[in-house]
Design an enzyme around this catalytic site. Structure first.
Site, PDB file in Angstrom:
ATOM      1  N   ASP A  46     -12.913 -40.384   3.738  1.00 16.63           N
ATOM      2  CA  ASP A  46     -13.946 -40.694   4.924  1.00 16.63           C
ATOM      3  C   ASP A  46     -14.427 -42.290   4.643  1.00 16.63           C
ATOM      4  OD1 ASP A  46     -15.721 -40.001   3.015  1.00 16.63           O
ATOM      5  OD2 ASP A  46     -16.944 -38.797   4.026  1.00 16.63           O
ATOM      6  N   SER A  47     -13.810 -42.571   3.293  1.00 18.43           N
ATOM      7  CA  SER A  47     -14.058 -44.187   3.181  1.00 18.43           C
ATOM      8  C   SER A  47     -13.554 -45.057   4.459  1.00 18.43           C
ATOM      9  CB  SER A  47     -13.596 -44.682   1.774  1.00 18.43           C
ATOM     10  OG  SER A  47     -12.350 -44.071   1.751  1.00 18.43           O
ATOM     11  N   ASP A  85     -10.669 -35.587   3.227  1.00 19.11           N
ATOM     12  CA  ASP A  85     -11.943 -35.204   3.101  1.00 19.11           C
ATOM     13  C   ASP A  85     -12.615 -34.713   4.325  1.00 19.11           C
ATOM     14  OD1 ASP A  85     -13.182 -36.317   0.689  1.00 19.11           O
ATOM     15  OD2 ASP A  85     -13.338 -38.313   1.755  1.00 19.11           O
ATOM     16  N   LYS A 115     -11.309 -32.035   0.499  1.00 19.62           N
ATOM     17  CA  LYS A 115     -12.470 -32.428  -0.492  1.00 19.62           C
ATOM     18  C   LYS A 115     -13.742 -32.370   0.267  1.00 19.62           C
ATOM     19  CE  LYS A 115     -12.877 -36.809  -2.130  1.00 19.62           C
ATOM     20  NZ  LYS A 115     -13.978 -37.276  -1.375  1.00 19.62           N
ATOM     21  N   GLU A 117     -18.137 -32.971  -0.268  1.00 21.38           N
ATOM     22  CA  GLU A 117     -19.173 -33.693  -1.092  1.00 21.38           C
ATOM     23  C   GLU A 117     -20.271 -32.612  -1.376  1.00 21.38           C
ATOM     24  OE1 GLU A 117     -20.895 -37.379   0.259  1.00 21.38           O
ATOM     25  OE2 GLU A 117     -18.594 -38.436   0.400  1.00 21.38           O
ATOM     26  N   GLU A 184     -18.347 -39.336  -8.891  1.00 22.06           N
ATOM     27  CA  GLU A 184     -18.360 -40.706  -8.590  1.00 22.06           C
ATOM     28  C   GLU A 184     -19.851 -41.531  -8.932  1.00 22.06           C
ATOM     29  OE1 GLU A 184     -17.738 -41.446  -4.392  1.00 22.06           O
ATOM     30  OE2 GLU A 184     -18.265 -43.628  -4.421  1.00 22.06           O
TER      31      GLU A 184
HETATM   32  O1  KIV Z   1     -13.788 -41.261   0.970  1.00 23.54           O
HETATM   33  C1  KIV Z   1     -13.270 -41.654  -0.233  1.00 23.54           C
HETATM   34  O2  KIV Z   1     -12.624 -42.469  -0.397  1.00 23.54           O
HETATM   35  C2  KIV Z   1     -13.628 -41.023  -1.600  1.00 23.54           C
HETATM   36  C3  KIV Z   1     -13.489 -41.599  -2.702  1.00 23.54           C
HETATM   37  C4  KIV Z   1     -14.334 -42.812  -2.868  1.00 23.54           C
HETATM   38  C5  KIV Z   1     -13.308 -40.763  -3.964  1.00 23.54           C
HETATM   39  O3  KIV Z   1     -14.211 -39.959  -1.369  1.00 23.54           O
END
Ligand code: KIV
Length: 278
Positions: A46-47, A85, A115, A117, A184
């Protein structure tokens, strides 16, 4: 090298002490390069809210955004495991919504795993998602979706209380059934303890060398994103200067009429040309 990198390959790599390489990918062209170059896992992170959409955090990313990018990456990935994500508020309201959204990432986006958080407080959510046979990667330490609670993108786990919480989070995630854990922005000594404590692989970003693998945001490591460069990023290329140079040359050649050349141009037959009415 495994023909297809799966969640089983993650565990095998940890057991055999072979580092796992993971990079973010958001589109087909880049995913094809990363997959072809041998990255074990592609993270549709989600970056993308920051490096693709230009926001100052990941908060505004939606589940539909993630599905859109996951589809493109999935079409390119021949060997790598595609992990997608779960964005902010896609798994926070209810267990039911969390499972449904994880399912959308798999069914519509083609994710091989998701994934999310969070630590202890999301263990039950993870358990429910794993129950329906969706592989989950955990993500603890500095979790970017909590940026406003942390008061900025700050290293986590420096105090005793914080460090203990992150160890407890890692154990809770393993117990809930994650196949791997992203760590992280935590001190290297802490990620070493966690890597030695849990049986599942740890993938570090800003977490030092003792993790079982590393992940970086591709745009950061390729030198494509210059808004800021975090301390933990190593730039393996400087693509933005290459692009800038190419664009300047393109404009210059147009101004000089040296582009396009004959070889870049289509033509029609003389007799068709002469019979055209103007
Ligand atoms: O969203 C992302 O790119 C991430 C990485 C920073 C691990 O979660």
């Amino acid at each position: 090298m495994d023909k297809k990198f799966t969640i089983k390959s993650f565990q095998k790599a940890k057991d055999e002490k072979r580092p796992i390489s993971m990079l973010t990918a958001y589109d087909y062209s880049m995913a094809k390069i990363l997959d072809g170059a041998g990255a074990d896992a592609l993270l549709v992170g989600d970056s993308l809210g920051m490096v693709v959409q230009g926001h100052d955090s990941t908060i505004s990313v939606t589940i539909d955004d993630m599905i859109y990018h996951a589809k493109a990456v999935n079409r390119a990935a021949k060997r790598a495991l595609v992990i997608v994500d779960m964005p902010f508020m896609s798994y926070h309201v209810s267990m039911e919504e969390a499972v449904r959204n994880a399912g959308r990432l798999m069914k519509e986006g083609g994710a091989h795993a998701i994934k999310l958080e969070g630590g202890v407080e999301f263990a039950e959510t993870i358990r429910q998602i794993v129950r329906v046979q969706i592989p989950v990667m955990g993500h603890i330490g500095m979790t970017p979706q909590s940026v406003h609670m942390f008061g900025g993108f700050k290293v986590q786990g420096k105090s005793l209380v914080q460090a203990q919480k992150i160890i407890d989070d890692a154990k809770a995630l393993e117990e809930a059934g994650v196949f791997a854990i992203t760590l992280e922005c935590v001190p290297e000594e802490l990620s070493k303890i966690i890597t030695e404590t849990v049986n599942v692989p740890t993938i570090g970003i800003g977490a030092g060398k003792y993790c079982d693998g590393q992940v970086l945001v591709s745009n950061d490591m390729l030198g494509m994103f210059s808004d800021f460069v975090p301390k933990f990023v190593k730039q393996y290329a400087h693509i933005s200067s290459d692009i800038e140079r190419a664009v300047k040359t393109y404009i210059k050649e147009m101004n000089e009429s040296s582009f396009p050349e004959k070889k870049h141009t289509f033509t029609i037959d003389e007799d068709v040309l002469k019979n055209l009415s103007k």
